[in-house]
Design an enzyme around this catalytic site. Structure first.
Site, PDB file in Angstrom:
ATOM      1  N   ASP A  94      -5.446  -2.823   6.186  1.00  0.00           N
ATOM      2  CA  ASP A  94      -4.446  -1.950   5.589  1.00  0.00           C
ATOM      3  C   ASP A  94      -3.977  -1.014   6.683  1.00  0.00           C
ATOM      4  O   ASP A  94      -4.774  -0.560   7.512  1.00  0.00           O
ATOM      5  CB  ASP A  94      -5.012  -1.157   4.410  1.00  0.00           C
ATOM      6  CG  ASP A  94      -3.873  -0.611   3.547  1.00  0.00           C
ATOM      7  OD1 ASP A  94      -3.091  -1.414   3.020  1.00  0.00           O
ATOM      8  OD2 ASP A  94      -3.747   0.623   3.425  1.00  0.00           O
TER       9      ASP A  94
ATOM     10  N   PHE B 140       8.120  -5.941  12.385  1.00  0.00           N
ATOM     11  CA  PHE B 140       8.467  -5.758  10.971  1.00  0.00           C
ATOM     12  C   PHE B 140       8.251  -4.293  10.610  1.00  0.00           C
ATOM     13  O   PHE B 140       7.817  -3.490  11.431  1.00  0.00           O
ATOM     14  CB  PHE B 140       7.625  -6.678  10.067  1.00  0.00           C
ATOM     15  CG  PHE B 140       6.147  -6.351  10.046  1.00  0.00           C
ATOM     16  CD1 PHE B 140       5.317  -6.773  11.071  1.00  0.00           C
ATOM     17  CD2 PHE B 140       5.591  -5.616   9.001  1.00  0.00           C
ATOM     18  CE1 PHE B 140       3.963  -6.461  11.064  1.00  0.00           C
ATOM     19  CE2 PHE B 140       4.234  -5.310   8.981  1.00  0.00           C
ATOM     20  CZ  PHE B 140       3.426  -5.727  10.016  1.00  0.00           C
TER      21      PHE B 140
ATOM     22  N   HIS C 263      -1.981  -0.686  16.861  1.00  0.00           N
ATOM     23  CA  HIS C 263      -3.018  -0.360  15.889  1.00  0.00           C
ATOM     24  C   HIS C 263      -3.753  -1.618  15.422  1.00  0.00           C
ATOM     25  O   HIS C 263      -4.970  -1.705  15.503  1.00  0.00           O
ATOM     26  CB  HIS C 263      -2.339   0.334  14.695  1.00  0.00           C
ATOM     27  CG  HIS C 263      -1.053  -0.343  14.279  1.00  0.00           C
ATOM     28  ND1 HIS C 263       0.026  -0.441  15.126  1.00  0.00           N
ATOM     29  CD2 HIS C 263      -0.693  -1.016  13.164  1.00  0.00           C
ATOM     30  CE1 HIS C 263       0.995  -1.124  14.538  1.00  0.00           C
ATOM     31  NE2 HIS C 263       0.578  -1.489  13.348  1.00  0.00           N
TER      32      HIS C 263
HETATM   33  P1  ITT Z   1      -0.689  -6.888   2.681  1.00  0.00           P
HETATM   34  O1  ITT Z   1      -1.162  -5.693   1.909  1.00  0.00           O
HETATM   35  O2  ITT Z   1      -0.415  -8.092   1.856  1.00  0.00           O
HETATM   36  O3  ITT Z   1      -1.578  -7.201   3.867  1.00  0.00           O
HETATM   37  P2  ITT Z   1       1.525  -5.123   3.389  1.00  0.00           P
HETATM   38  O4  ITT Z   1       2.870  -5.415   3.998  1.00  0.00           O
HETATM   39  O5  ITT Z   1       1.467  -4.435   2.061  1.00  0.00           O
HETATM   40  O6  ITT Z   1       0.728  -6.515   3.361  1.00  0.00           O
HETATM   41  P3  ITT Z   1       0.009  -2.871   4.494  1.00  0.00           P
HETATM   42  O7  ITT Z   1      -0.263  -2.397   3.130  1.00  0.00           O
HETATM   43  O8  ITT Z   1      -1.132  -2.961   5.461  1.00  0.00           O
HETATM   44  O9  ITT Z   1       0.709  -4.317   4.467  1.00  0.00           O
HETATM   45  O10 ITT Z   1       1.109  -2.026   5.242  1.00  0.00           O
HETATM   46  C1  ITT Z   1       1.899  -1.101   4.586  1.00  0.00           C
HETATM   47  C2  ITT Z   1       3.242  -1.012   5.234  1.00  0.00           C
HETATM   48  O11 ITT Z   1       3.104  -0.404   6.515  1.00  0.00           O
HETATM   49  C3  ITT Z   1       3.951  -2.334   5.489  1.00  0.00           C
HETATM   50  O12 ITT Z   1       4.648  -2.778   4.364  1.00  0.00           O
HETATM   51  C4  ITT Z   1       4.908  -1.928   6.607  1.00  0.00           C
HETATM   52  O13 ITT Z   1       6.007  -1.235   6.078  1.00  0.00           O
HETATM   53  C5  ITT Z   1       4.062  -0.938   7.382  1.00  0.00           C
HETATM   54  N1  ITT Z   1       3.389  -1.594   8.498  1.00  0.00           N
HETATM   55  C6  ITT Z   1       2.163  -2.172   8.519  1.00  0.00           C
HETATM   56  N2  ITT Z   1       1.888  -2.677   9.716  1.00  0.00           N
HETATM   57  C7  ITT Z   1       2.975  -2.429  10.494  1.00  0.00           C
HETATM   58  C8  ITT Z   1       3.311  -2.711  11.828  1.00  0.00           C
HETATM   59  O14 ITT Z   1       2.495  -3.370  12.629  1.00  0.00           O
HETATM   60  N3  ITT Z   1       4.497  -2.303  12.276  1.00  0.00           N
HETATM   61  C9  ITT Z   1       5.366  -1.631  11.471  1.00  0.00           C
HETATM   62  N4  ITT Z   1       5.125  -1.345  10.198  1.00  0.00           N
HETATM   63  C10 ITT Z   1       3.947  -1.732   9.705  1.00  0.00           C
END
Ligand code: ITT
Length: 194
Positions: free
Chosen positions: A70, A150, A178
């Protein structure tokens, strides 16, 4: 441990990033390949809690080794927002463009644009839970740039660079990000167990 491990995510960008980091060491199994079609709940109040919630869900259904990550973008001038709500900052789900627009709006006139991404990976291996963290510091740009990556990548400029994550190659982002750092810790742990 077995060399196949389930990555509990519905985000295809993450699968691509993490598979590139794992190389041939482990084969990632996706949720679809594990027969899980449901959207896994993410209702915890913290990044750690959500990572554990996702991994536990998959472990309960499959009994297999698995991990989930997460990630939150934590912005100093916004008291750590969007943080655990990063996916649903502007709408109730994953509208990256709307999230970026809202972030820019909320930072108009802010004295500081400092921010960091924080990833927590929860691993369940042979029924035991482990957490790994990775963080990258940087700042929020005045406007979006680049089309790689993304989420908030077009707005995030890591310290020591003058381009956004979305302007970097996948390898460059992975090397300092990260998720790349948290994955590095996870990999080191897995390799040391072999
Ligand atoms: P899963 O829970 O299915 O893994 P998710 O897209 O909901 O997918 P997260 O809850 O971990 O993933 O991430 C929350 C948000 O944070 C995600 O929708 C992106 O908007 C942002 N995010 C996560 N990782 C990122 C990255 O490497 N670069 C830019 N934004 C990121």
């Amino acid at each position: 441990m077995k060399d196949t491990i389930i990555f509990a995510t519905n985000n295809p960008h993450k699968i691509a990033e993490v598979q590139a980091l794992l190389g041939d060491a482990f084969r990632l199994q996706t949720l679809a390949e594990s027969g899980i079609k449901a959207d896994i709940p993410e209702t915890a109040a913290t990044i750690e809690g959500n990572a554990l919630q996702k991994a536990r869900y998959v472990y309960e259904v499959t009994g297999a080794d698995c991990f989930a990550d997460d990630t939150g973008l934590e912005v100093d001038a916004l008291d750590g927002a969007p943080g655990v709500h990063s996916a649903r900052y502007a709408t109730d789900g994953h509208d990256f463009a709307a999230n970026n627009r809202l972030l820019l709006r909320n930072l108009e006139g802010a004295a500081s644009r400092k921010a960091h991404f924080r990833t927590v990976i929860a691993l369940i291996l042979d029924g035991r839970e482990y957490l790994f963290e990775g963080r990258v510091d940087g700042r929020i740009a005045e406007r979006e740039a680049g089309c790689g990556g993304f989420g908030y990548d077009p707005l995030f400029i890591p310290d020591g660079f003058d381009v956004s994550f979305a302007e970097m190659s996948a390898e460059q982002k992975n090397a300092i990000s990260h998720r790349g750092r948290a994955m590095g810790r996870l990999l080191e742990f897995l390799r040391n167990r072999e």
